[in-house]
Design an enzyme around this catalytic site. Sequence first.
Site, mmCIF file in Angstrom:
data_model
loop_
_atom_site.group_PDB
_atom_site.id
_atom_site.type_symbol
_atom_site.label_atom_id
_atom_site.label_comp_id
_atom_site.label_asym_id
_atom_site.label_seq_id
_atom_site.Cartn_x
_atom_site.Cartn_y
_atom_site.Cartn_z
ATOM 1 C CG ASP A 1 5.322 -4.999 10.054
ATOM 2 O OD1 ASP A 1 6.528 -5.340 10.016
ATOM 3 O OD2 ASP A 1 4.954 -3.890 10.488
ATOM 4 C CD GLU B 1 11.685 -1.836 0.566
ATOM 5 O OE1 GLU B 1 11.357 -2.792 1.296
ATOM 6 O OE2 GLU B 1 11.266 -0.684 0.718
ATOM 7 C CG HIS C 1 4.050 -0.137 -4.040
ATOM 8 N ND1 HIS C 1 5.008 -1.133 -4.120
ATOM 9 C CD2 HIS C 1 4.189 0.382 -2.787
ATOM 10 C CE1 HIS C 1 5.684 -1.193 -2.988
ATOM 11 N NE2 HIS C 1 5.212 -0.270 -2.159
HETATM 12 P P1 5GP Z 1 0.053 0.604 6.717
HETATM 13 O O1 5GP Z 1 0.310 -0.825 6.348
HETATM 14 O O2 5GP Z 1 0.183 0.844 8.199
HETATM 15 O O3 5GP Z 1 -1.222 1.155 6.168
HETATM 16 O O4 5GP Z 1 1.179 1.479 5.976
HETATM 17 C C1 5GP Z 1 2.441 1.732 6.534
HETATM 18 C C2 5GP Z 1 3.281 0.470 6.587
HETATM 19 O O5 5GP Z 1 3.593 0.029 5.252
HETATM 20 C C3 5GP Z 1 4.643 0.676 7.239
HETATM 21 O O6 5GP Z 1 4.577 0.540 8.627
HETATM 22 C C4 5GP Z 1 5.484 -0.430 6.589
HETATM 23 O O7 5GP Z 1 5.236 -1.656 7.225
HETATM 24 C C5 5GP Z 1 4.908 -0.490 5.190
HETATM 25 N N1 5GP Z 1 5.690 0.361 4.274
HETATM 26 C C6 5GP Z 1 5.414 1.610 3.865
HETATM 27 N N2 5GP Z 1 6.356 2.066 3.019
HETATM 28 C C7 5GP Z 1 7.243 1.077 2.879
HETATM 29 C C8 5GP Z 1 8.440 0.935 2.108
HETATM 30 O O8 5GP Z 1 8.900 1.830 1.385
HETATM 31 N N3 5GP Z 1 9.089 -0.256 2.224
HETATM 32 C C9 5GP Z 1 8.628 -1.286 2.999
HETATM 33 N N4 5GP Z 1 9.314 -2.406 3.025
HETATM 34 N N5 5GP Z 1 7.504 -1.171 3.728
HETATM 35 C C10 5GP Z 1 6.817 -0.015 3.667
#
Ligand code: 5GP
Length: 362
Positions: free
Chosen positions: A167, A227, A13
């Site tokens: 997202d 969460e 993760h």
């Molecule tokens: P990316 O998908 O842009 O490579 O990584 C960042 C994205 O992952 C964030 O904008 C968010 O959508 C998701 N993300 C990162 N950490 C968390 C978390 O702790 N909880 C949730 N729900 N989403 C996260």
Amino acid sequence: MEWWVSMPKIELHAHLNGSIRDSTLLELARVLGEKGAIVFSDVEHVIMKNDRSLGEVFKLFDLIHILTTDHKTVTRITKEVVEDFASENVVYLELRTTPKKNDSIGMSKQSYMEAVIEGLRAVTAVDIDFVPHKINTQDSLNSIAMNDACDGTRRKKTYVRLLLSIDRRETTEAAIETVKLALEMRGVGVVGIDLSGNPDVGEWNTFLPALKFAQEQGLYITLHCGEVPNRQEVQPMLDFLPQRIGHAIFFEEEEWRQLKTSKIPVEICLTSNIKTESISSIDIHHFVDLYNAKHPLVLCTDDAGVFSTSLSNEYKLASTTFGLGKREMFELARNGIEFIFAGDDVKQYLVGAFDSAAKKLN
Ligand code: 5GP
């Protein structure tokens, strides 16, 4: 080298943009500051702030995305993130990222992902295996021998697999587009789908058609689940039977029961949960209950950059907080092999790598 660093580990993760190095983020901010696109001093303290609530974390992600969303930077951060995990003896890494579209720079979800793949190809510090293929036995034994040495004298090998994140701000159509892209990119290491993003945004029913489609097509699925308190969501998510869930914090008694009966593995992110104040103190973390119940679980970083942690640090933290010894932590890491989104050939290789490392455990 401390045992939590030298021991082989499995990371399941990790969000790409959350795992970015602070130094890279600051460098990118400085460049944009010089171009006049942002005010560097405003951004600097936001990046360097250590503890943030969950809501503040998502504001930070919006800023990170402004800094990182161009093809060259996506390639760079992918390379750096993979090399960082490999340097602490992560032998298998599942990296997840949200494919992004930005018409103003000619970025489509597909070209974003191609930039990620380019980043994997650019890794030089270790051998990377990200394209699923059958391993022949001799190759496998040779690679185990190579990986055997966590002493830095021989080349190491790390398996990388990719998950595409939906997202929670996205529409049903956008989510389906991501699943279709995942299906097209199966040949280059994409193995599954993650549902993430601000848990206070969006509704389960919006994502369900895309997730069902992914499930029908045989993609692996992991969901950020519980969460924040949300009674409408946790149970349908568990009923959906994803292959894994992340976090599992705000569960009611009945939901804990359902989780334990279902045996769905949980990706545990200790530092993330504490820093975002989702859990008030580490000694009351549900890791203890799940571990004692022998529920399948795996320690993960979530966002190693944003939360200033590493997978080694998560193992050290669990060991010192919960009084678990080196051998118990080794077993915990090894148990993760069962929950990876890869075939038996990769699992077999990892068993070999852990067996070989176990001989040196004293
Ligand atoms: P990316 O998908 O842009 O490579 O990584 C960042 C994205 O992952 C964030 O904008 C968010 O959508 C998701 N993300 C990162 N950490 C968390 C978390 O702790 N909880 C949730 N729900 N989403 C996260």
